[in-house]
Design an enzyme around this catalytic site. Structure first.
Site, PDB file in Angstrom:
ATOM      1  N   PRO A  40       5.011  -5.152  -4.000  1.00 16.57           N
ATOM      2  CA  PRO A  40       5.620  -4.799  -2.847  1.00 16.57           C
ATOM      3  C   PRO A  40       4.422  -5.123  -1.723  1.00 16.57           C
ATOM      4  O   PRO A  40       3.463  -4.680  -1.899  1.00 16.57           O
ATOM      5  CB  PRO A  40       5.983  -3.531  -2.778  1.00 16.57           C
ATOM      6  CG  PRO A  40       5.281  -2.905  -4.025  1.00 16.57           C
ATOM      7  CD  PRO A  40       4.857  -3.885  -4.947  1.00 16.57           C
TER       8      PRO A  40
ATOM      9  N   GLN B  56      12.024  -1.191  -3.421  1.00 15.59           N
ATOM     10  CA  GLN B  56      10.926  -0.126  -3.201  1.00 15.59           C
ATOM     11  C   GLN B  56      11.372   0.822  -2.110  1.00 15.59           C
ATOM     12  O   GLN B  56      11.726   0.355  -0.994  1.00 15.59           O
ATOM     13  CB  GLN B  56       9.481  -0.536  -3.103  1.00 15.59           C
ATOM     14  CG  GLN B  56       8.634   0.743  -3.265  1.00 15.59           C
ATOM     15  CD  GLN B  56       7.313   0.623  -2.776  1.00 15.59           C
ATOM     16  OE1 GLN B  56       6.858   0.222  -1.763  1.00 15.59           O
ATOM     17  NE2 GLN B  56       6.396   0.677  -3.611  1.00 15.59           N
TER      18      GLN B  56
ATOM     19  N   CYS C  31       1.366   4.391  -0.774  1.00 16.14           N
ATOM     20  CA  CYS C  31       1.118   3.970   0.607  1.00 16.14           C
ATOM     21  C   CYS C  31       0.146   4.852   1.467  1.00 16.14           C
ATOM     22  O   CYS C  31       0.389   5.939   1.502  1.00 16.14           O
ATOM     23  CB  CYS C  31       2.539   3.830   1.499  1.00 16.14           C
ATOM     24  SG  CYS C  31       2.189   3.266   3.023  1.00 16.14           S
TER      25      CYS C  31
ATOM     26  N   LYS D 208       5.216   3.695  -8.573  1.00 15.05           N
ATOM     27  CA  LYS D 208       3.995   3.070  -8.236  1.00 15.05           C
ATOM     28  C   LYS D 208       3.117   3.941  -7.662  1.00 15.05           C
ATOM     29  O   LYS D 208       3.292   4.667  -6.614  1.00 15.05           O
ATOM     30  CB  LYS D 208       4.165   1.836  -7.342  1.00 15.05           C
ATOM     31  CG  LYS D 208       2.899   0.949  -6.935  1.00 15.05           C
ATOM     32  CD  LYS D 208       3.445  -0.239  -6.217  1.00 15.05           C
ATOM     33  CE  LYS D 208       2.250  -1.194  -5.901  1.00 15.05           C
ATOM     34  NZ  LYS D 208       1.475  -0.672  -4.654  1.00 15.05           N
TER      35      LYS D 208
ATOM     36  N   ASN E 257      -2.249  -2.882 -11.597  1.00 13.23           N
ATOM     37  CA  ASN E 257      -2.386  -3.541 -10.410  1.00 13.23           C
ATOM     38  C   ASN E 257      -3.740  -3.201  -9.553  1.00 13.23           C
ATOM     39  O   ASN E 257      -4.481  -2.141  -9.439  1.00 13.23           O
ATOM     40  CB  ASN E 257      -1.184  -2.702  -9.322  1.00 13.23           C
ATOM     41  CG  ASN E 257      -1.390  -3.151  -7.980  1.00 13.23           C
ATOM     42  OD1 ASN E 257      -1.236  -2.307  -7.042  1.00 13.23           O
ATOM     43  ND2 ASN E 257      -1.161  -4.550  -7.713  1.00 13.23           N
TER      44      ASN E 257
ATOM     45  N   GLY F  83      -0.496  -8.816  -5.707  1.00  6.97           N
ATOM     46  CA  GLY F  83      -0.152  -8.728  -4.184  1.00  6.97           C
ATOM     47  C   GLY F  83      -0.655  -9.775  -3.459  1.00  6.97           C
ATOM     48  O   GLY F  83      -0.337 -10.980  -3.027  1.00  6.97           O
ATOM     49  N   ARG F  84      -1.866  -9.423  -2.792  1.00 16.25           N
ATOM     50  CA  ARG F  84      -2.495 -10.270  -1.824  1.00 16.25           C
ATOM     51  C   ARG F  84      -2.702 -11.703  -2.315  1.00 16.25           C
ATOM     52  O   ARG F  84      -2.661 -12.618  -1.589  1.00 16.25           O
ATOM     53  CB  ARG F  84      -3.742  -9.703  -1.284  1.00 16.25           C
ATOM     54  CG  ARG F  84      -3.472  -8.501  -0.567  1.00 16.25           C
ATOM     55  CD  ARG F  84      -4.748  -7.558  -0.282  1.00 16.25           C
ATOM     56  NE  ARG F  84      -5.029  -6.915  -1.545  1.00 16.25           N
ATOM     57  CZ  ARG F  84      -6.190  -6.126  -1.713  1.00 16.25           C
ATOM     58  NH1 ARG F  84      -7.057  -5.845  -0.625  1.00 16.25           N
ATOM     59  NH2 ARG F  84      -6.369  -5.749  -2.788  1.00 16.25           N
TER      60      ARG F  84
HETATM   61  C1  FMN Z   1      -0.031  -6.423   3.761  1.00 12.64           C
HETATM   62  C2  FMN Z   1       0.265  -5.323   2.578  1.00 12.64           C
HETATM   63  C3  FMN Z   1       1.524  -4.793   2.532  1.00 12.64           C
HETATM   64  C4  FMN Z   1       1.741  -3.683   1.436  1.00 12.64           C
HETATM   65  N1  FMN Z   1       2.977  -3.095   1.067  1.00 12.64           N
HETATM   66  C5  FMN Z   1       3.256  -2.286   0.220  1.00 12.64           C
HETATM   67  C6  FMN Z   1       4.206  -1.523   0.117  1.00 12.64           C
HETATM   68  O1  FMN Z   1       5.343  -1.868   0.854  1.00 12.64           O
HETATM   69  N2  FMN Z   1       4.565  -0.787  -1.014  1.00 12.64           N
HETATM   70  C7  FMN Z   1       3.707  -0.626  -1.820  1.00 12.64           C
HETATM   71  O2  FMN Z   1       3.805   0.293  -2.771  1.00 12.64           O
HETATM   72  N3  FMN Z   1       2.409  -1.140  -1.728  1.00 12.64           N
HETATM   73  C8  FMN Z   1       2.208  -2.090  -0.590  1.00 12.64           C
HETATM   74  N4  FMN Z   1       0.775  -2.544  -0.580  1.00 12.64           N
HETATM   75  C9  FMN Z   1      -0.071  -2.437  -1.737  1.00 12.64           C
HETATM   76  C10 FMN Z   1       0.319  -3.454  -2.838  1.00 12.64           C
HETATM   77  O3  FMN Z   1       1.578  -3.524  -3.212  1.00 12.64           O
HETATM   78  C11 FMN Z   1      -0.874  -3.516  -3.867  1.00 12.64           C
HETATM   79  O4  FMN Z   1      -0.692  -2.212  -4.425  1.00 12.64           O
HETATM   80  C12 FMN Z   1      -2.232  -3.824  -3.422  1.00 12.64           C
HETATM   81  O5  FMN Z   1      -2.202  -4.843  -2.590  1.00 12.64           O
HETATM   82  C13 FMN Z   1      -3.279  -4.092  -4.298  1.00 12.64           C
HETATM   83  O6  FMN Z   1      -2.818  -5.270  -5.238  1.00 12.64           O
HETATM   84  P1  FMN Z   1      -3.563  -6.570  -4.799  1.00 12.64           P
HETATM   85  O7  FMN Z   1      -5.065  -6.252  -4.953  1.00 12.64           O
HETATM   86  O8  FMN Z   1      -3.264  -7.552  -6.028  1.00 12.64           O
HETATM   87  O9  FMN Z   1      -3.156  -6.969  -3.532  1.00 12.64           O
HETATM   88  C14 FMN Z   1       0.722  -3.617   0.449  1.00 12.64           C
HETATM   89  C15 FMN Z   1      -0.467  -4.224   0.402  1.00 12.64           C
HETATM   90  C16 FMN Z   1      -0.738  -5.052   1.564  1.00 12.64           C
HETATM   91  C17 FMN Z   1      -2.034  -6.023   1.610  1.00 12.64           C
END
Ligand code: FMN
Length: 330
Positions: free
Chosen positions: A16, A70, A100, A139, A200, A224-225
């Site tokens: 997400p 979510q 979050c 999550k 994750n 994610g990113r």
């Molecule tokens: C811009 C942005 C928005 C995010 N929005 C959510 C969200 O709406 N819900 C959530 O559970 N995590 C959110 N996250 C966290 C990501 O889902 C993920 O857990 C986190 O970025 C680590 O994974 P990654 O290293 O692959 O990015 C967000 C992260 C970023 C960078």
């Protein structure tokens, strides 16, 4: 690979991403190999009170399923009501946000604040699983404060209440979006778990995902990113997991996806908002391309759909000729 009643075609999931993970982006990630996509977090109170912005976020595209929607909130009855409404919205699964760290979410007791309130996690997961026949996923981060680790307790609550899978981001809420990621906490949870574990945090390239899965033994990996401006990462992870060579998208493929992304965004949100939304996505798509800074600046001044497509065509041509120059020089 299964999550509850859902049979998924692969082990790599789109995380997400609030502000980015809307339906156009999710469709592209699905097409490029994500086995399931998660929506941006949606307010359970927004669903309960039929907030129009919330309902806009719930517009799912037929091409994106399976999609895990979510929700966030701190009130069990509102979370249950939201879960019930999501069945009608066409969700394939419901995810509960417990990670979050944003102050505006935490101060309402939702998101990562739940990590400090295990009895409330118990109530919310019980209420949501009771309210919906869809698979319910959760999550989390490993804890709230820097040394906290509540994964074991939360895993036990999830299993007791019939949660279908648990995503673990191996960092704490106070670490925010930086800080080191604890893979051992995920590996330990996987050893105990009777439900699928989704690993994750910190995957930057395909090879990281393979190492992450190997080290933790997790069933799925969530990205994610690294998917921003790069939906091809899902195909690449699939290939690496199958021992195939890694393939980079061609310039043509990159620009075809950018144009489709723009068109989909404008079709969903209208010209003014769609074009504006695409600025942040295009900044990611341009990474590593020649003269990216110049074109990022130029894109930010564009307001019309037609102009944006023209500028992408022009940039595409520039990238092709830059590529030819490089080939001639080598
Ligand atoms: C811009 C942005 C928005 C995010 N929005 C959510 C969200 O709406 N819900 C959530 O559970 N995590 C959110 N996250 C966290 C990501 O889902 C993920 O857990 C986190 O970025 C680590 O994974 P990654 O290293 O692959 O990015 C967000 C992260 C970023 C960078």
């Amino acid at each position: 690979m299964r999550i509850g009643t859902l049979e998924l075609d692969g082990r790599v999931l789109l995380a997400p991403l609030a502000g980015y993970g809307d339906a156009p982006f999710r469709v592209l990630c699905r097409r490029h190999g994500a086995a399931m996509v998660y929506t941006e977090m949606v307010s359970s109170l927004g669903i309960k009170f039929s907030n129009s912005k919330t309902f806009e976020m719930l517009s799912l595209d037929p091409a994106e399923h399976p999609v895990d929607v979510q929700i966030f909130g701190a009130r069990p009855e509102a979370m249950a009501a939201a879960a019930d409404a999501l069945v009608r919205a066409g969700a394939d699964a419901i995810d509960i946000n417990m990670g979050c760290p944003e102050p505006k979410i935490v101060k309402t007791g939702a998101g990562s604040a739940l990590l400090k309130n295990l009895p409330l996690i118990d109530e919310i997961t019980a209420a949501v699983t009771r309210a919906s026949a869809l698979p319910v996923t959760v999550k989390i981060r490993k804890g709230f404060l820097i040394d906290d680790d509540v994964t074991e307790e939360i895993l036990a609550i999830c299993e007791k209440n019939g949660v279908a899978a648990l995503t673990i981001h191996g960092s704490t809420a106070v670490q925010g979006r930086s800080g080191s990621k604890d893979w051992d906490v995920i590996a330990a949870a996987k050893e105990r778990a009777t439900i699928p574990i989704i690993a994750n945090g910190g995957v930057k390239k395909a090879e990281d995902a393979r190492k992450f899965l190997d080290y933790t033994g997790a069933d799925f990996v969530m990205v994610g990113r690294a998917a921003l401006g790069n939906p091809w990462i899902f195909d690449q992870i699939r290939d690496v997991l199958q021992g195939k060579p890694l393939r980079e998208p061609t310039i043509e493929e990159r620009f075809a996806v950018m144009v489709e992304h723009v068109d989909r965004e404008v079709a969903l949100k209208g010209e003014a908002i769609g074009v504006k939304e695409m600025r942040k996505h295009l900044a990611f798509y341009f990474r590593g391309l020649p003269e990216a800074t110049t074109y990022r600046g130029r894109i930010n001044a564009v307001k019309e759909h037609r102009q944006l497509i023209q500028m992408l065509d022009e940039y595409h041509m520039l990238c092709i000729s830059a590529g030819e120059e490089v080939r001639r020089d080598t």
